[in-house]
Design an enzyme around this catalytic site. Structure first.
Site, short mmCIF file in Angstrom:
data_model
loop_
_atom_site.label_atom_id
_atom_site.label_comp_id
_atom_site.label_asym_id
_atom_site.label_seq_id
_atom_site.Cartn_x
_atom_site.Cartn_y
_atom_site.Cartn_z
N TYR A 181 -3.01 -15.23 4.04
CA TYR A 181 -2.69 -15.34 2.62
C TYR A 181 -2.64 -16.79 2.14
O TYR A 181 -2.90 -17.05 0.96
CB TYR A 181 -1.41 -14.56 2.30
CG TYR A 181 -1.66 -13.07 2.36
CD1 TYR A 181 -2.33 -12.42 1.31
CD2 TYR A 181 -1.30 -12.32 3.46
CE1 TYR A 181 -2.61 -11.07 1.37
CE2 TYR A 181 -1.58 -10.96 3.54
CZ TYR A 181 -2.23 -10.34 2.48
OH TYR A 181 -2.53 -8.99 2.55
N ASP A 183 -4.63 -11.45 -7.49
CA ASP A 183 -4.90 -12.76 -8.09
C ASP A 183 -4.23 -12.86 -9.46
O ASP A 183 -3.70 -11.88 -9.99
CB ASP A 183 -6.41 -13.03 -8.17
CG ASP A 183 -7.14 -12.04 -9.07
OD1 ASP A 183 -6.77 -11.93 -10.26
OD2 ASP A 183 -8.10 -11.39 -8.61
N HIS A 230 -0.22 -4.12 -6.55
CA HIS A 230 -0.22 -4.47 -5.13
C HIS A 230 0.39 -5.84 -4.84
O HIS A 230 0.19 -6.39 -3.76
CB HIS A 230 -1.65 -4.38 -4.58
CG HIS A 230 -2.21 -3.00 -4.68
ND1 HIS A 230 -3.57 -2.75 -4.74
CD2 HIS A 230 -1.60 -1.79 -4.72
CE1 HIS A 230 -3.77 -1.43 -4.82
NE2 HIS A 230 -2.59 -0.84 -4.82
N GLY A 258 -14.10 -2.21 -12.59
CA GLY A 258 -14.25 -2.79 -11.27
C GLY A 258 -13.40 -2.16 -10.19
O GLY A 258 -13.04 -2.83 -9.22
N SER A 317 -13.12 1.02 -7.43
CA SER A 317 -13.83 2.11 -6.76
C SER A 317 -13.04 3.40 -6.80
O SER A 317 -13.56 4.47 -6.45
CB SER A 317 -14.12 1.73 -5.30
OG SER A 317 -12.89 1.52 -4.61
#
Length: 235
Positions: free
Chosen positions: A55, A91, A106, A179, A181
């Site tokens: 990370y 991000d 997340h 974006g 899935s």
């Protein structure tokens, strides 16, 4: 007349054009690392130093990345709509593009927290520390004396912000998925909470496994797909 409420669910594909490495696509991080080693709670307890280093590298990469046109287009929706962004991404590119209401399902890459924290009623972790793009090493402790860990929801951990995300989707006038899935649960099932009579738009260059009469598919990368979506809103 009140503004319509757009809820945007984003996944790795919205940041891919910023050069921020995705995990699942060809050439993605899961081809370079074993997910069980660097992104699971078991991996953390097995080798904290490896996880911290992983990370630290991601933060360094994020520092050099910039929001792309899709991030800015999503932020610009706030001029005419009430917009909430729910992102699977860790991000901060949505915030850097100007989005003011972002829920991180997340976790957040630029933050760390004590190894054994307690969530409050809002789903927020207590004693979260924003370190920007800095590094965390083994032995770096929180004020309470615990090893600092990434403020990331590892595989094998609960997703504390999912209830807030469900609440937002239930109140949406328009649901936009960009974006993603839709393979990672519980986020993959969020669209099912959308009101029965609202439109759902899905932007992704690959087919997304949704069979729902409310869905309009825009099969394109995030930047071009957002251009098309904005055009559809204007029609």
């Amino acid at each position: 007349m009140s503004k319509k409420h757009i809820v945007v669910l984003t996944g790795a594909g919205v940041s891919a054009e910023s050069g921020f490495a995705t995990f699942r696509d060809a050439g993605g991080l899961w081809e370079q690392y074993d997910v069980n080693d660097v992104a699971s709670i078991e991996g953390w307890y097995r080798n904290r130093e490896l996880v911290l280093d992983f990370y630290n590298q991601r933060r360094s990469q994020l520092r050099d990345a910039s929001p792309n046109a899709a991030h800015f287009a999503i932020a610009n929706l706030e001029k005419d709509y009430n917009v909430d962004v729910i992102t699977q991404n860790v991000d901060n590119l949505h915030e850097r593009a100007g989005s003011t209401r972002v829920v991180h399902l997340h976790g957040e890459l630029t933050k760390v927290r004590p190894e054994s924290g307690v969530y409050d009623r809002t789903g927020s972790e207590k004693e979260v520390i924003d370190i920007g793009y800095g590094e965390v090493k083994l032995g770096d402790l929180s004020p309470s004396g615990q090893q600092l860990r990434p403020h990331i929801v590892f595989f094998g951990e609960a997703v504390p912000m999912i209830e807030k995300a469900i609440d937002l989707v239930e109140k949406a006038d328009i649901l936009l998925i960009v974006g993603s899935s839709l393979q990672v649960y519980p986020a993959a099932g969020l669209y099912r909470y959308a009101p029965i009579d609202i439109p759902i738009y899905v932007i992704d260059p690959k087919p997304v496994p949704i069979s729902d009469s409310r869905v309009t598919f825009i099969q394109d990368v995030a930047t071009k797909g957002m251009e098309k979506f904005v055009g559809m809103l204007a029609d």
